[in-house]
Scaffold this motif. Structure first.
Motif, PDB file in Angstrom:
ATOM      1  N   ALA B 132      -8.966 -12.415 -80.315  1.00  8.62           N
ATOM      2  CA  ALA B 132      -9.499 -13.479 -81.170  1.00  8.62           C
ATOM      3  C   ALA B 132     -10.960 -13.225 -81.522  1.00  8.62           C
ATOM      4  N   ALA B 133     -11.409 -13.875 -82.596  1.00  4.77           N
ATOM      5  CA  ALA B 133     -12.834 -13.872 -82.904  1.00  4.77           C
ATOM      6  C   ALA B 133     -13.542 -14.727 -81.851  1.00  4.77           C
ATOM      7  N   PRO B 134     -14.822 -14.416 -81.563  1.00  8.54           N
ATOM      8  CA  PRO B 134     -15.525 -15.124 -80.481  1.00  8.54           C
ATOM      9  C   PRO B 134     -15.488 -16.645 -80.617  1.00  8.54           C
ATOM     10  N   GLU B 135     -15.539 -17.143 -81.867  1.00  4.19           N
ATOM     11  CA  GLU B 135     -15.566 -18.588 -82.084  1.00  4.19           C
ATOM     12  C   GLU B 135     -14.231 -19.257 -81.736  1.00  4.19           C
ATOM     13  N   GLU B 136     -13.171 -18.442 -81.646  1.00  4.09           N
ATOM     14  CA  GLU B 136     -11.824 -18.997 -81.455  1.00  4.09           C
ATOM     15  C   GLU B 136     -11.352 -18.967 -80.010  1.00  4.09           C
ATOM     16  N   THR B 137     -12.161 -18.436 -79.124  1.00  2.15           N
ATOM     17  CA  THR B 137     -11.669 -18.252 -77.752  1.00  2.15           C
ATOM     18  C   THR B 137     -12.700 -18.708 -76.734  1.00  2.15           C
ATOM     19  N   ASP B 138     -12.199 -19.013 -75.508  1.00  2.00           N
ATOM     20  CA  ASP B 138     -13.109 -19.248 -74.394  1.00  2.00           C
ATOM     21  C   ASP B 138     -13.798 -17.935 -74.041  1.00  2.00           C
ATOM     22  N   GLN B 139     -14.721 -18.009 -73.111  1.00  2.00           N
ATOM     23  CA  GLN B 139     -15.453 -16.811 -72.724  1.00  2.00           C
ATOM     24  C   GLN B 139     -14.664 -15.970 -71.719  1.00  2.00           C
ATOM     25  N   ALA B 140     -15.058 -14.706 -71.675  1.00  2.00           N
ATOM     26  CA  ALA B 140     -14.394 -13.766 -70.757  1.00  2.00           C
ATOM     27  C   ALA B 140     -14.996 -13.820 -69.357  1.00  2.00           C
ATOM     28  N   TYR B 141     -16.147 -14.501 -69.229  1.00  2.00           N
ATOM     29  CA  TYR B 141     -16.986 -14.357 -68.031  1.00  2.00           C
ATOM     30  C   TYR B 141     -16.513 -15.202 -66.856  1.00  2.00           C
ATOM     31  N   GLY B 142     -17.162 -15.026 -65.751  1.00  2.00           N
ATOM     32  CA  GLY B 142     -16.910 -15.827 -64.550  1.00  2.00           C
ATOM     33  C   GLY B 142     -16.050 -15.098 -63.534  1.00  2.00           C
ATOM     34  N   ARG B 143     -15.833 -15.807 -62.430  1.00  2.00           N
ATOM     35  CA  ARG B 143     -14.919 -15.242 -61.424  1.00  2.00           C
ATOM     36  C   ARG B 143     -13.488 -15.364 -61.944  1.00  2.00           C
ATOM     37  N   LYS B 144     -12.592 -14.650 -61.321  1.00  2.00           N
ATOM     38  CA  LYS B 144     -11.193 -14.633 -61.764  1.00  2.00           C
ATOM     39  C   LYS B 144     -10.612 -16.043 -61.785  1.00  2.00           C
ATOM     40  N   HIS B 145     -10.112 -16.448 -62.944  1.00  2.00           N
ATOM     41  CA  HIS B 145      -9.399 -17.723 -63.038  1.00  2.00           C
ATOM     42  C   HIS B 145      -8.204 -17.574 -63.979  1.00  2.00           C
ATOM     43  N   GLY B 146      -7.037 -17.495 -63.414  1.00  2.00           N
ATOM     44  CA  GLY B 146      -5.795 -17.461 -64.198  1.00  2.00           C
ATOM     45  C   GLY B 146      -5.609 -16.168 -64.963  1.00  2.00           C
ATOM     46  N   ASP B 147      -4.752 -16.249 -65.973  1.00  2.00           N
ATOM     47  CA  ASP B 147      -4.492 -15.071 -66.804  1.00  2.00           C
ATOM     48  C   ASP B 147      -4.200 -15.539 -68.223  1.00  2.00           C
ATOM     49  N   ASN B 148      -3.987 -14.605 -69.133  1.00  2.00           N
ATOM     50  CA  ASN B 148      -3.631 -14.965 -70.512  1.00  2.00           C
ATOM     51  C   ASN B 148      -2.620 -13.957 -71.041  1.00  2.00           C
ATOM     52  N   ARG B 149      -1.475 -13.916 -70.372  1.00  2.00           N
ATOM     53  CA  ARG B 149      -0.484 -12.870 -70.680  1.00  2.00           C
ATOM     54  C   ARG B 149       0.122 -13.030 -72.064  1.00  2.00           C
ATOM     55  N   ASP B 150       0.286 -14.271 -72.518  1.00  2.00           N
ATOM     56  CA  ASP B 150       0.843 -14.455 -73.866  1.00  2.00           C
ATOM     57  C   ASP B 150      -0.046 -13.780 -74.907  1.00  2.00           C
ATOM     58  N   ALA B 151      -1.351 -13.893 -74.705  1.00  2.00           N
ATOM     59  CA  ALA B 151      -2.286 -13.336 -75.689  1.00  2.00           C
ATOM     60  C   ALA B 151      -2.314 -11.819 -75.630  1.00  2.00           C
ATOM     61  N   ILE B 152      -2.389 -11.261 -74.428  1.00  2.00           N
ATOM     62  CA  ILE B 152      -2.609  -9.810 -74.349  1.00  2.00           C
ATOM     63  C   ILE B 152      -1.338  -9.000 -74.555  1.00  2.00           C
ATOM     64  N   ASN B 153      -0.184  -9.655 -74.454  1.00  2.00           N
ATOM     65  CA  ASN B 153       1.068  -8.914 -74.634  1.00  2.00           C
ATOM     66  C   ASN B 153       1.679  -9.062 -76.024  1.00  2.00           C
ATOM     67  N   ARG B 154       0.903  -9.555 -76.979  1.00  2.00           N
ATOM     68  CA  ARG B 154       1.401  -9.611 -78.357  1.00  2.00           C
ATOM     69  C   ARG B 154       1.823  -8.213 -78.791  1.00  2.00           C
ATOM     70  N   LEU B 155       2.903  -8.155 -79.561  1.00  2.00           N
ATOM     71  CA  LEU B 155       3.366  -6.851 -80.046  1.00  2.00           C
ATOM     72  C   LEU B 155       2.759  -6.568 -81.413  1.00  2.00           C
ATOM     73  N   ARG B 156       2.406  -5.315 -81.614  1.00  2.00           N
ATOM     74  CA  ARG B 156       1.878  -4.907 -82.911  1.00  2.00           C
ATOM     75  C   ARG B 156       3.031  -4.874 -83.909  1.00  2.00           C
ATOM     76  N   VAL B 157       2.803  -5.495 -85.061  1.00  2.00           N
ATOM     77  CA  VAL B 157       3.851  -5.562 -86.077  1.00  2.00           C
ATOM     78  C   VAL B 157       3.988  -4.211 -86.768  1.00  2.00           C
ATOM     79  N   THR B 158       5.210  -3.727 -86.879  1.00  2.00           N
ATOM     80  CA  THR B 158       5.428  -2.514 -87.664  1.00  2.00           C
ATOM     81  C   THR B 158       6.673  -2.688 -88.527  1.00  2.00           C
ATOM     82  N   ALA B 159       6.437  -2.928 -89.815  1.00  2.00           N
ATOM     83  CA  ALA B 159       7.552  -3.027 -90.749  1.00  2.00           C
ATOM     84  C   ALA B 159       8.164  -1.645 -90.931  1.00  2.00           C
ATOM     85  N   LYS B 160       9.469  -1.606 -91.136  1.00  2.00           N
ATOM     86  CA  LYS B 160      10.130  -0.316 -91.370  1.00  2.00           C
ATOM     87  C   LYS B 160      10.041   0.069 -92.842  1.00  2.00           C
ATOM     88  N   ARG B 161      10.166  -0.918 -93.732  1.00  2.00           N
ATOM     89  CA  ARG B 161      10.064  -0.644 -95.163  1.00  2.00           C
ATOM     90  C   ARG B 161       8.985  -1.561 -95.749  1.00  2.00           C
TER      91      ARG B 161
END
Ligand SMILES: [Fe+2]
Lengths: 166, 329
Positions: B132-161
């Motif tokens: 995301a753009a910085p304005e659209e997301t929380d910060q990356a900083y701090g001690r470990k708190h949770g995860d964001n697997r939905d965001a980081i596991n997005r698949l890259r779109v590849t059209a065949k045609r």
């Protein structure tokens, strides 16, 4: 209501950026602008504005009826300004050898079966399917870019369209 | 992490204080704290802000090491050999290189990818979206708190045609979870008029690319939308800074479709500044094969990235049999 303003270009209103050199030659960037190229083109000249080995992006000023074209591979037309109708025909007999790259210009409308038509506005991308023949029509001057392979109809005039000095 | 992974990940237990794992790959070691990522290798150490590292790592993972060099910054990065991949420090930095402090290891691509995915997974906190753009997301900083697997596991779109053809990559809609982005609120959502005669429904096809891009939920993530053999149109929505300095192993083209991006261009091997390229709507230009580039997009913009995916090209260029520029005139 959001006051955000997304800026697109058009034949009537475009601004160019450019290459500011630190230690380089601006020609390395092959920098042009599709609206400027279309502005200075005759209707339906297919001017290459991008080239990567055999592949090209052609820029077309669409105005009135185009010639009919045929191509052995897929091409894609993206309207950058205006409104363009694309008429598609499946020719009765193949018009282009299977291994021929790029579009060819036909002398007249081909004999064949009507496939359909698309009316595409700004930002709309249309498939020009392989093995078909197609014609563009635009009531008012419009701009189309075509993802294709360099061929008989591709015009290259880089020194006229590209930034050559600062 | 998938249990089916063929490659192992060398990771510690979570740190007692920060909560993050430390990772090792070959002689490279990675750790993070609240603000920074620290990388050690036999000849040196390097520190990057955690958000900059995660944004770059996210692209390297999503793009499967992409084309050529992905520089996380002026020191650390990867170089893709399509099957194997180099991880390097200082290799493409004049000062490190001449001081002999550069270091490089080569891996099977899947092997390194397994470790990169594990790092990205462990170090991305809840609420932080590296795409995301910085304005659209929380910060990356701090001690470990949770995860964001939905965001980081997005698949890259590849059209065949082409996007929107029946059976190919679908167009984006509110219903499929792709609302119009706040910065593209004014982009028209009209659709082309498509009239296909019976039997030609798969061939008479069109879609609104600009509307499609206005609904992209990621930045700096070129995705294949139309394909002519090895010619790939990879349009993308851009905002803020390209998280990597991309050193392509072939010529790549940019057509700016909306708004503006400034590209800072440096020599690929040394990092010496070469040019600054400003692209406005309709501008089209090539990035030569001997440079690295990083883009700056003040407002979310639409960029067409155009690639030639032929795997012959890097070899031709390396051996001097193809020029580093696309056209001579
Ligand atoms: Fe790039």
């Amino acid at each position: 209501m959001s006051d955000v303003k997304t800026v697109f270009g058009s034949l009537a209103n475009y601004q160019k950026g450019g290459v500011a050199v630190i230690d380089d030659d601006p020609k390395n960037y092959v920098f042009s602008n599709v609206f400027e190229v279309a502005d200075k083109s005759k209707p339906y000249e297919r001017v290459a504005v991008g080239k990567n080995f055999q592949y090209v992006i052609e820029c077309v000023r669409a105005e009135g009826d185009s010639p009919w074209y045929a191509c052995a591979h897929d091409e894609f037309a993206l309207v950058m300004d205006g409104k363009v109708e694309i008429r598609l025909v499946k020719p009765t007999d193949p018009l282009v050898p299977e291994d021929k790259s790029g579009a060819i210009k036909l002398a007249a409308a081909p004999k064949g079966k009507k496939m359909g038509r698309v009316v595409a506005g700004r930002g709309h991308m249309t498939l020009l399917p392989k093995g078909s023949a197609y014609q563009f029509h635009a009531d008012a001057p419009s701009v189309v870019t075509i993802q294709t392979i360099a061929g008989d109809v591709t015009i290259e005039r880089w020194s006229e369209i590209c930034q050559t000095a600062e | 992490m998938s249990s089916k992974t063929a490659y192992s990940v060398d990771a510690t237990e979570p740190d007692n204080y920060y909560g993050y794992r430390r990772f090792k790959k070959g002689k490279f070691a990675f750790r993070r704290d609240e603000y920074f990522v620290h990388i050690d290798w036999p000849k040196g150490s390097h520190t990057l802000p955690a958000d900059a590292f995660l944004r770059a790592l996210q692209r390297d993972v999503a793009w499967n090491f992409f084309y050529g060099t992905v520089n996380f910054d002026s020191v650390f990065g990867t170089l893709n050999h399509y099957g194997t991949v180099d991880m390097f420090a200082g290799t493409f930095n004049d000062a490190y290189k001449s001081a002999g402090l550069d270091y490089l290891e080569t891996y099977n691509a899947e092997d390194l990818m397994t470790t990169f995915k594990a790092i990205l997974d462990d170090w991305t906190n809840a609420g932080y979206d590296p795409f995301a753009a910085p304005e659209e997301t929380d910060q990356a900083y701090g001690r470990k708190h949770g995860d964001n697997r939905d965001a980081i596991n997005r698949l890259r779109v590849t059209a065949k045609r082409m996007v929107g053809i029946p059976g190919d990559t679908p167009v984006r809609t509110d219903k499929t979870g792709y609302p119009v982005n706040r910065q593209f609120a004014d982009v028209e959502q009209d659709v082309p008029e498509v009239q296909a005669e019976p039997g030609f429904e798969k061939e008479v096809a069109a879609f609104n690319l600009f509307a499609y891009l206005s609904r992209s939920d990621v930045t700096w993530n070129p995705s294949v939308c139309s394909v002519v053999k090895e010619s790939l149109y990879c349009p993308t929505s851009e905002e803020f800074t390209l998280p990597v300095e991309h050193g392509n192993d072939r010529v790549e083209w940019f057509m700016q479709m909306s708004d503006e991006i400034v590209w800072v261009v440096k020599d690929k091997d040394t990092g010496r500044p070469r040019a600054r390229v400003t692209c406005k709507p309709g501008d089209i230009c090539a990035m030569p094969a001997d440079i690295r580039h990083q883009g700056f997009s003040p407002k979310r913009s639409m960029l067409l990235v155009w690639e030639n995916a032929s795997n012959e090209i890097p070899k031709l260029i390396n051996e001097g049999r193809a020029p580093v520029v696309p056209v001579k005139f």
